[in-house]
Design an enzyme around this catalytic site. Structure first.
Site, mmCIF file in Angstrom:
data_model
loop_
_atom_site.group_PDB
_atom_site.id
_atom_site.type_symbol
_atom_site.label_atom_id
_atom_site.label_comp_id
_atom_site.label_asym_id
_atom_site.label_seq_id
_atom_site.Cartn_x
_atom_site.Cartn_y
_atom_site.Cartn_z
ATOM 1 N N ALA A 1 56.038 -25.400 -36.952
ATOM 2 C CA ALA A 1 57.426 -25.677 -37.770
ATOM 3 C C ALA A 1 58.317 -26.547 -36.672
ATOM 4 O O ALA A 1 59.407 -26.989 -37.142
ATOM 5 C CB ALA A 1 58.223 -24.645 -38.424
ATOM 6 N N ALA A 2 57.904 -26.544 -35.574
ATOM 7 C CA ALA A 2 58.997 -27.479 -34.553
ATOM 8 C C ALA A 2 59.273 -28.883 -34.948
ATOM 9 O O ALA A 2 60.221 -29.548 -34.846
ATOM 10 C CB ALA A 2 58.362 -27.563 -33.170
ATOM 11 N N GLY A 3 57.875 -29.662 -35.557
ATOM 12 C CA GLY A 3 57.915 -30.984 -35.889
ATOM 13 C C GLY A 3 58.724 -30.909 -37.149
ATOM 14 O O GLY A 3 59.622 -32.175 -37.290
ATOM 15 N N ASP A 4 58.608 -29.899 -38.035
ATOM 16 C CA ASP A 4 59.386 -30.144 -39.298
ATOM 17 C C ASP A 4 60.968 -29.859 -39.084
ATOM 18 O O ASP A 4 61.900 -30.518 -39.599
ATOM 19 C CB ASP A 4 58.939 -28.949 -40.212
ATOM 20 C CG ASP A 4 57.509 -28.952 -40.450
ATOM 21 O OD1 ASP A 4 56.929 -30.205 -40.610
ATOM 22 O OD2 ASP A 4 57.011 -28.032 -40.585
ATOM 23 N N GLY B 1 55.616 -24.675 -45.563
ATOM 24 C CA GLY B 1 55.617 -25.535 -45.968
ATOM 25 C C GLY B 1 56.361 -27.133 -45.448
ATOM 26 O O GLY B 1 57.712 -26.752 -45.065
ATOM 27 N N LYS B 2 55.842 -27.918 -44.895
ATOM 28 C CA LYS B 2 56.424 -29.076 -43.991
ATOM 29 C C LYS B 2 57.817 -29.520 -44.846
ATOM 30 O O LYS B 2 58.719 -29.666 -44.147
ATOM 31 C CB LYS B 2 55.670 -30.567 -43.854
ATOM 32 C CG LYS B 2 54.350 -30.015 -43.172
ATOM 33 C CD LYS B 2 53.719 -31.312 -42.879
ATOM 34 C CE LYS B 2 54.426 -32.047 -41.815
ATOM 35 N NZ LYS B 2 54.634 -31.572 -40.560
ATOM 36 N N GLU C 1 52.537 -33.928 -48.355
ATOM 37 C CA GLU C 1 52.033 -32.655 -49.158
ATOM 38 C C GLU C 1 52.381 -32.694 -50.634
ATOM 39 O O GLU C 1 52.141 -31.677 -51.320
ATOM 40 C CB GLU C 1 52.536 -31.508 -48.465
ATOM 41 C CG GLU C 1 51.846 -31.264 -47.053
ATOM 42 C CD GLU C 1 52.493 -29.668 -46.338
ATOM 43 O OE1 GLU C 1 51.979 -29.509 -45.311
ATOM 44 O OE2 GLU C 1 53.548 -29.347 -46.711
ATOM 45 N N ASN D 1 60.252 -26.306 -44.703
ATOM 46 C CA ASN D 1 60.934 -26.097 -43.439
ATOM 47 C C ASN D 1 61.644 -27.035 -42.949
ATOM 48 O O ASN D 1 62.858 -26.920 -42.242
ATOM 49 C CB ASN D 1 59.624 -26.342 -42.306
ATOM 50 C CG ASN D 1 58.532 -25.083 -42.597
ATOM 51 O OD1 ASN D 1 58.909 -24.150 -43.196
ATOM 52 N ND2 ASN D 1 57.540 -25.304 -42.024
ATOM 53 N N GLY E 1 56.811 -17.897 -36.221
ATOM 54 C CA GLY E 1 57.103 -18.030 -37.696
ATOM 55 C C GLY E 1 57.545 -19.625 -37.817
ATOM 56 O O GLY E 1 57.966 -20.218 -36.970
ATOM 57 N N ASP F 1 55.736 -20.201 -30.387
ATOM 58 C CA ASP F 1 54.738 -20.381 -31.417
ATOM 59 C C ASP F 1 55.722 -21.801 -31.764
ATOM 60 O O ASP F 1 56.498 -21.992 -32.073
ATOM 61 C CB ASP F 1 55.143 -19.417 -32.591
ATOM 62 C CG ASP F 1 54.339 -19.902 -33.931
ATOM 63 O OD1 ASP F 1 53.672 -20.776 -33.826
ATOM 64 O OD2 ASP F 1 54.594 -19.370 -34.903
#
Length: 306
Positions: free
Chosen positions: A248-251, A40-41, A138, A44, A287, A245
């Site tokens: 979630a990098a942006g989060d 979940g943004k 969200e 995260n 992940g 992966d």
């Protein structure tokens, strides 16, 4: 002193499906493996801030189901205060992620009871005090709007991750401190893809006209981030990593940006440099939340690339 961050946002269970490539329409492909992980943004970003050393409180909604139980336990493991988390009958949010061997990912988001997160209980969470509020799309727009109103009334920093993007998502929202979409979200919001300095500037100016934030901070993947506002007009580059992966990098960027902006007394460029490192490190593991780095890992990364 550690920043105190209030998450007003989402929490999801992720299902990660690994495959050589995503299927074409009507095609079946064999995958390598699959696994569940917290996501979940909003969640995260909150966990990213917590692992980086912030004190984090969550205002969110989970279902009365096993996924809700699991995700609450994981937040408690991370030190996230769940006092203001609500439970509702219905399904906890869920995200199906296909992750290709190339590193490309595709996400299908089922918000579930995240869309039942109400605006009318927010003041209780704000009464505990915070330095910054993390927001994204969200949860219901009226809840985001009320959170920004309360924060602005109290002089609290607001950081809005503009995803997942919806048409006219910014309409009617009060100004935020930091508005931070990624490249595709930027194009969806203003019709300009930020592919170079000129288009980054054009897109940021259009976003300024819509919401009037203090800063626009565009997330540009392996190019870093671009900052516009208060006389700043600059690209903050990031260091290259071997990406596994990007989920979630942006989060991770958004959560640690909020934490660093508070603790660095509003130095937005230094905060973005810190957040770039967090986002880059997140890409090196599989992940969403399992890949989020600690403060020690971020500091070591920055020192190694100084």
């Amino acid at each position: 002193m550690a920043a105190k961050i209030l998450l007003v946002g989402s929490v999801m269970m992720d299902l990660i499906l690994r495959c050589e490539r995503a299927p074409e329409p009507s095609e079946s492909v064999l995958g390598h493996d699959y696994r569940n992980a917290p996501g979940g943004k909003g969640s995260n970003a909150a966990v990213a801030a917590a692992r980086a050393g912030a004190k984090v409180v969550a205002y969110a909604t989970v279902g009365n189901d096993s996924n809700g139980d699991y995700l609450l336990d994981r937040w408690k493991d991370e030190g996230v205060d769940t006092t203001h988390v609500l439970r509702r009958d219905g399904n906890t949010g869920f995200v199906a992620i296909t992750l290709e061997d190339s590193g490309q990912n595709r996400l299908i988001i089922f918000p579930g009871v995240n869309m039942e997160t109400p605006p009318d209980e927010l003041e209780k969470a704000f009464d505990d005090g915070c330095d910054a509020v993390l927001l994204q799309f969200e949860i219901p727009s009226e809840t985001n709007k009320r959170a920004i109103e309360l924060a602005n009334e109290r002089g609290i920093i607001t950081v809005l991750d503009a995803g997942p993007v919806r048409a006219n998502a910014l309409d009617g929202l009060p100004p935020v401190t930091i508005l931070s979409p990624n490249e595709t979200e930027t194009k969806a919001l203003v019709g300009v893809y930020p592919g170079d300095d000129a288009t980054c500037r054009e897109a940021a100016q259009k976003l300024m006209e819509i919401n009037h934030p203090t800063y626009v901070v565009l997330k540009l993947g392996d190019r870093g981030s671009y900052i516009y506002g208060q006389g700043i007009d600059t690209l903050v580059p990031t260091n290259k990593v071997d990406a596994v992966d990007p989920t979630a990098a942006g989060d991770a960027f958004t959560g640690t940006l909020a934490k660093a902006y508070v603790e660095l007394n509003g130095d937005i460029v230094a905060a973005a440099t810190y957040a770039n490192a967090s986002g880059a490190l997140t890409c090196t593991k599989l992940g969403a939340q399992p890949s989020l780095p600690t403060a020690a890992e971020i500091d070591a990364f920055l020192a190694a690339h100084a």
